[in-house]
Design an enzyme around this catalytic site. Structure first.
Site, mmCIF file in Angstrom:
data_model
loop_
_atom_site.group_PDB
_atom_site.id
_atom_site.type_symbol
_atom_site.label_atom_id
_atom_site.label_comp_id
_atom_site.label_asym_id
_atom_site.label_seq_id
_atom_site.Cartn_x
_atom_site.Cartn_y
_atom_site.Cartn_z
ATOM 1 C CE LYS A 1 -1.578 3.068 2.573
ATOM 2 N NZ LYS A 1 -1.678 4.059 1.734
ATOM 3 C CG ASP B 1 1.421 8.761 1.430
ATOM 4 O OD1 ASP B 1 1.398 8.668 2.502
ATOM 5 O OD2 ASP B 1 0.839 9.669 0.646
ATOM 6 N N GLY C 1 6.837 5.089 8.021
ATOM 7 C CA GLY C 1 5.936 6.104 8.253
ATOM 8 C C GLY C 1 6.139 7.088 9.476
ATOM 9 C CB SER C 2 4.061 9.392 11.337
ATOM 10 O OG SER C 2 2.926 8.835 11.237
ATOM 11 C CD GLU D 1 12.884 0.569 9.277
ATOM 12 O OE1 GLU D 1 13.771 1.585 9.900
ATOM 13 O OE2 GLU D 1 13.384 -0.773 9.446
ATOM 14 C CB CYS E 1 13.186 8.901 8.050
ATOM 15 S SG CYS E 1 14.109 7.635 6.895
ATOM 16 C CD GLU F 1 10.289 13.041 11.632
ATOM 17 O OE1 GLU F 1 9.117 12.689 11.781
ATOM 18 O OE2 GLU F 1 10.814 12.528 11.140
HETATM 19 P P1 NAD Z 1 2.150 8.415 7.785
HETATM 20 O O1 NAD Z 1 2.106 7.788 8.922
HETATM 21 O O2 NAD Z 1 1.072 9.491 7.978
HETATM 22 O O3 NAD Z 1 1.801 7.607 6.449
HETATM 23 C C1 NAD Z 1 2.879 6.445 6.182
HETATM 24 C C2 NAD Z 1 1.803 5.293 5.527
HETATM 25 O O4 NAD Z 1 0.805 4.838 6.311
HETATM 26 C C3 NAD Z 1 1.190 5.996 4.326
HETATM 27 O O5 NAD Z 1 1.261 5.026 3.346
HETATM 28 C C4 NAD Z 1 -0.270 6.308 5.019
HETATM 29 O O6 NAD Z 1 -1.121 5.967 4.095
HETATM 30 C C5 NAD Z 1 -0.377 5.088 5.737
HETATM 31 N N1 NAD Z 1 -1.508 5.188 6.906
HETATM 32 C C6 NAD Z 1 -1.843 6.321 7.631
HETATM 33 N N2 NAD Z 1 -2.811 5.827 8.375
HETATM 34 C C7 NAD Z 1 -2.694 4.704 8.510
HETATM 35 C C8 NAD Z 1 -3.357 3.606 9.533
HETATM 36 N N3 NAD Z 1 -4.251 4.164 10.211
HETATM 37 N N4 NAD Z 1 -3.025 2.291 9.558
HETATM 38 C C9 NAD Z 1 -1.923 2.048 8.486
HETATM 39 N N5 NAD Z 1 -1.577 2.735 7.666
HETATM 40 C C10 NAD Z 1 -1.784 4.007 7.568
HETATM 41 O O7 NAD Z 1 3.577 9.306 7.462
HETATM 42 P P2 NAD Z 1 3.978 10.420 6.722
HETATM 43 O O8 NAD Z 1 3.747 11.578 7.932
HETATM 44 O O9 NAD Z 1 3.019 10.474 5.657
HETATM 45 O O10 NAD Z 1 5.459 10.235 6.579
HETATM 46 C C11 NAD Z 1 6.317 11.130 7.158
HETATM 47 C C12 NAD Z 1 6.845 10.263 8.566
HETATM 48 O O11 NAD Z 1 7.378 9.090 8.126
HETATM 49 C C13 NAD Z 1 7.916 11.075 9.213
HETATM 50 O O12 NAD Z 1 7.743 10.850 10.483
HETATM 51 C C14 NAD Z 1 9.297 10.241 8.943
HETATM 52 O O13 NAD Z 1 10.327 10.470 9.623
HETATM 53 C C15 NAD Z 1 9.017 8.753 8.709
HETATM 54 N N6 NAD Z 1 9.515 8.091 7.767
HETATM 55 C C16 NAD Z 1 10.508 7.248 8.261
HETATM 56 C C17 NAD Z 1 11.287 6.298 7.543
HETATM 57 C C18 NAD Z 1 12.102 5.331 8.447
HETATM 58 O O14 NAD Z 1 12.874 4.440 7.457
HETATM 59 N N7 NAD Z 1 12.540 5.311 9.568
HETATM 60 C C19 NAD Z 1 11.386 6.468 6.284
HETATM 61 C C20 NAD Z 1 10.712 7.574 5.546
HETATM 62 C C21 NAD Z 1 9.611 8.290 6.614
#
Ligand code: NAD
Length: 539
Positions: free
Chosen positions: A191, A193, A242-243, A264, A298, A396
């Site tokens: 899935k 983004d 993600g976050s 991650e 990240c 962050e």
């Molecule tokens: P996010 O958590 O909002 O979204 C990430 C993914 O999760 C997307 O595909 C989104 O559609 C999905 N998602 C959203 N709600 C969900 C739910 N309830 N259940 C399952 N999936 C869901 O993240 P974001 O804010 O768009 O991305 C930025 C964040 O990601 C930052 O905090 C960044 O540091 C982190 N990040 C971490 C890494 C790593 O490798 N550690 C890499 C890239 C980004």
């Protein structure tokens, strides 16, 4: 022609990607309903296409197809799997122009940062094609009572792996978790983004062209809050990037379902400049660490700690190098820093900088949005005198904003670096690499790069990557990146029948015998301990 249609035509013309190509990619998603999600180009804030807004039933069908395909994929000879991965790596390089265009189109990043993703994918393919199977070859382990008993471990794919990826590095951060799962014999449902689905769909297209059997890699597009939970409920393992906030929800659901997960997550990464650092080099490194992908990385540094003896000189060099950066949204190699992804991200960055200013921080350079360059463009920004309670100090930012602080000694730099719930990446600059390694050992992060921003750590595909604390659980890359997708099975054999009281032997005698055996095993040095002692003695 409406303004929106004209703007769409212009932005597509700048990339060489046609509307029909995007529509063909969207057609790869099998969805029953007619609802769609618009995909916008951040460079101009124009809608460039739309992909299906999948629901739970669409997810269920995708997982069912992946499950049906998985067992024959797991039986496919390793050499054939290896060839598919190697062919895929070749195709990624061959079609790099299209991939770079799609990446820039849907993320707004500069081309030089899109290049990092394509190169990384090619390197990851060669690594897993070459070394992947070492992680799941059968292993002999020490039996309970050798040689009377033996033990061996076999590895099986978990089944269907779900992957949820973010928008900031949509190519790299999808493939780096998908590929090891596939090479280990799992099928995968990804899935991406909702802002960056086309990159993932282009990836699926190339995997198919490389010869990956149908349905082994499925993509479900749609909203995180709908598709994410539906996916986690049906798969055998979930790999999430993600976050931290969403990561906690994913972990809770994975926990309830008793499936494994890797997370991650976010970071608030420190960069340390020690008193013996080469100042110009450290300033160049800091620019890369803080402003790559407009800080939406990240691993990006958001806190810089500099030895006070070189603080002023470093800040001067860092500010000068930052002012040299060009900001732009071109689809060529002219610009150093691209756009932020959308208005939410721009507002977040502005909020952090405004809050810092209100609390007395000084903006050494940057600090303004640049709408004339692009609707979501923001200047690379360096802050100083940042209050510890300021939002930019605690949360962050995930944008082109960094704060610089002077520290009296290395111990304080380490203490400040570790003063966070996060622990993803750190960067240390010094004239003495061994000193850098010693400092690295004290920093609570999954990766520490010495005299480099983040590339040497990320690109060491053979070494694990992940976070301490709120930055996540589990590791990607290297054998660890594959092992998470495997079930191990221990097969133990006995040459002497059941390890129990032999017929006719009184239990007390048997117990005495077992205690004696345990004592003997404690005293007999194992091969490993002899080797260790010889090595410690300098042999
Ligand atoms: P996010 O958590 O909002 O979204 C990430 C993914 O999760 C997307 O595909 C989104 O559609 C999905 N998602 C959203 N709600 C969900 C739910 N309830 N259940 C399952 N999936 C869901 O993240 P974001 O804010 O768009 O991305 C930025 C964040 O990601 C930052 O905090 C960044 O540091 C982190 N990040 C971490 C890494 C790593 O490798 N550690 C890499 C890239 C980004």
């Amino acid at each position: 022609m409406s303004l929106e249609t004209e703007s769409r035509a212009n932005v597509l013309a700048a990339t060489g990607i046609s509307a029909s190509r995007l529509a063909a990619l969207a057609d790869r998603v099998d969805a029953d309903g007619s609802e769609t999600i618009e995909v916008r180009a951040p460079a101009t804030d124009t809608a460039v296409g739309a992909v299906p807004d999948c629901d739970g039933a669409d997810v269920e069908r995708a997982v069912d197809r992946a499950r049906a395909a998985q067992s024959s994929w797991a039986e496919t000879a390793m050499d054939e799997r290896r060839e598919i991965v190697a062919r895929f790596g070749d195709l990624v390089l061959k079609h790099r122009a299209e991939l770079l265009d799609i990446l820039q189109l849907e993320t707004g990043k500069s081309r030089r940062h899109a290049v990092e993703e394509v190169v990384d994918v090619a390197l990851t393919c060669s690594y897993y094609a070459d070394r992947g199977d070492a992680a799941f070859r059968e292993e002999r382990r020490r039996g309970a009572i050798p040689p009377a008993t033996t033990a061996r471990v076999t590895y099986e794919p978990v089944g269907v792996v779900g992957a949820i990826s973010p928008w900031n590095y949509p190519l790299t951060l999808s493939l780096t978790d998908v590929l090891p799962a596939l090479i280990a014999g799992n099928s995968v449902v990804l899935k991406p983004d909702e802002k960056t689905p086309y990159t993932a769909l282009a990836l699926a297209d190339l995997l198919e062209r490389a010869g990956l059997p149908a349905d082994c890699f499925e993509i479900v597009t749609g909203r995180g809050a709908t598709v994410g939970p539906a996916l986690i409920d049906r798969v055998d393992y979930i790999s999430f990037t993600g976050s931290t906030e969403t990561g906690r929800l994913v972990a809770e659901q994975a926990g309830r379902n008793l499936i494994g997960c890797s997370l991650e997550l976010g970071g608030k990464n420190p960069l340390l400049v020690l008193d013996d650092a080469d100042i110009e080099e450290a300033a160049r490194g800091a620019v890369q660490a803080c402003f790559s992908n407009a800080g939406q990385l990240c691993l990006a540094a958001e806190r810089v700690y500099v030895a006070d003896s070189i603080h002023d000189e470093f800040v001067e060099a860092f500010v000068a190098a930052t002012r040299d950066l060009t900001l732009g949204t071109g689809f060529d190699y002219e610009d150093d820093v691209g756009s932020l992804i959308d208005s939410d991200q721009l507002e977040r960055v502005e909020r952090h900088v405004e809050d810092a200013r209100e609390r007395g921080a000084t903006v050494l350079t940057g600090g303004e949005r640049r709408p004339e360059v692009g609707p979501f463009c923001y200047e690379p920004t360096i802050l100083t005198d940042l209050e510890p309670e300021a939002t930019a100090a605690c949360e962050e930012t995930f944008g082109p904003v960094v704060s610089v602080e002077s520290v009296p000694n290395v111990a304080t730099a380490i203490e400040r670096a570790n003063d966070t719930e996060y622990g993803l990446n750190a960067s240390v600059w010094t004239g003495d690499r061994e000193r850098g390694v010693a400092v690295a050992r004290e920093i609570d992060c999954g990766t520490v790069c010495v005299n480099d921003a983040y590339v040497s750590g990320w690109a060491a595909v053979d070494a694990p990557m992940g976070g301490f604390g709120d930055s996540g659980l589990g590791r990607r890359h290297g054998p660890e990146g594959i092992k998470r997708y495997l079930e191990s099975r221990t097969i133990a054999t006995s040459r002497t029948g059941p390890l129990d009281v032999p017929p006719g032997v009184p239990t007390a005698w048997y117990a005495r015998g077992m205690f004696a055996l345990a004592r003997l095993q404690q005293r007999l040095p194992t091969v490993a301990s002899v080797t260790r002692r010889l090595r410690d003695a300098g042999f």
